[in-house]
Design an enzyme around this catalytic site. Structure first.
Site, PDB file in Angstrom:
ATOM      1  N   SER A   1      36.036  10.626  71.346  1.00 52.44           N
ATOM      2  CA  SER A   1      36.091   9.852  72.592  1.00 52.44           C
ATOM      3  C   SER A   1      37.094  10.379  73.610  1.00 52.44           C
ATOM      4  CB  SER A   1      36.389   8.380  72.299  1.00 52.44           C
ATOM      5  OG  SER A   1      37.732   8.213  71.905  1.00 52.44           O
TER       6      SER A   1
ATOM      7  N   LYS B   1      43.059   5.762  74.110  1.00 52.94           N
ATOM      8  CA  LYS B   1      42.333   5.890  75.376  1.00 52.94           C
ATOM      9  C   LYS B   1      43.335   6.205  76.487  1.00 52.94           C
ATOM     10  CE  LYS B   1      38.466   4.347  73.508  1.00 52.94           C
ATOM     11  NZ  LYS B   1      37.746   5.366  72.801  1.00 52.94           N
TER      12      LYS B   1
END
Length: 190
Positions: free
Chosen positions: A52, A102
């Site tokens: 990701s 993230k």
């Protein structure tokens, strides 16, 4: 040598060995306590389990996550953070202790939207030279609530992020990724 002298030497040797063991055990206990303290309050290693964050971080990369600075100031747009999953992700089956990583895209009070693959922050396009590719889905404008953040993976089309589960509460943030120490050929500050 008299039997008394022989006993005294043996006792002295035994107490010397015992003192050495005591010192070594004390050093090991201190080292373990320091390691636990550092990992709990200052910094800890983390492993990247998914794609990701490509191309910034690869599956298998190992990082140092610093835990102190966010006690004094909030994360800023662009910071790469590690966090515990918010309630929505826990409802979807992710364990509470599973860490996510993230990039902060929006801070409290800011407006985020995605139009034609471009992320906009307060109406201005973000300069994102770190992404794998532009997002392939639009996202309507949202205002980040107080004490929460909007986060996205750098691999926009393969990232389970705020676009899907909502805002990240500040209390869920573990720390800031600051240094990649593995693999050796890619050691660097993040």
């Amino acid at each position: 040598m008299t039997p008394h002298e022989s006993d005294a030497k043996q006792t002295s040797a035994s107490s010397k060995v015992w003192r050495i063991w005591q010192e070594n055990l004390t050093l090991v206990a201190i080292a373990l306590c320091l390691a636990l303290f550092i990992r709990t309050f200052i910094a800890e290693p983390r492993y990247i389990p998914s794609d990701s964050m490509l191309p910034t971080l690869y599956t298998g990369d190992r990082l140092v996550v610093e835990k102190i600075s966010y006690k004094f100031h909030p994360p800023k747009t662009g910071d790469i953070i590690v966090f515990q999953p918010p309630l929505e992700l826990q409802r979807r089956g992710y364990p509470k202790d599973q860490a996510f990583i993230k990039r902060v895209i929006g801070e409290p009070g800011e407006v985020i939207t995605v139009v034609k693959g471009k992320v906009y922050l307060n109406g201005q396009p973000l300069q994102e030279d770190y992404i794998a590719e532009p997002a392939n889905q639009p996202f309507p404008p949202v205002t980040v609530p107080e004490d929460e953040f909007f986060v996205m993976g750098d691999n926009r089309n393969d990232s389970n992020d705020s676009r899907y589960w909502g805002f990240l509460p500040r209390k869920n943030i573990i720390g800031k990724a600051i240094f990649r120490f593995w693999p050796l050929n890619r050691i660097k500050l993040i």
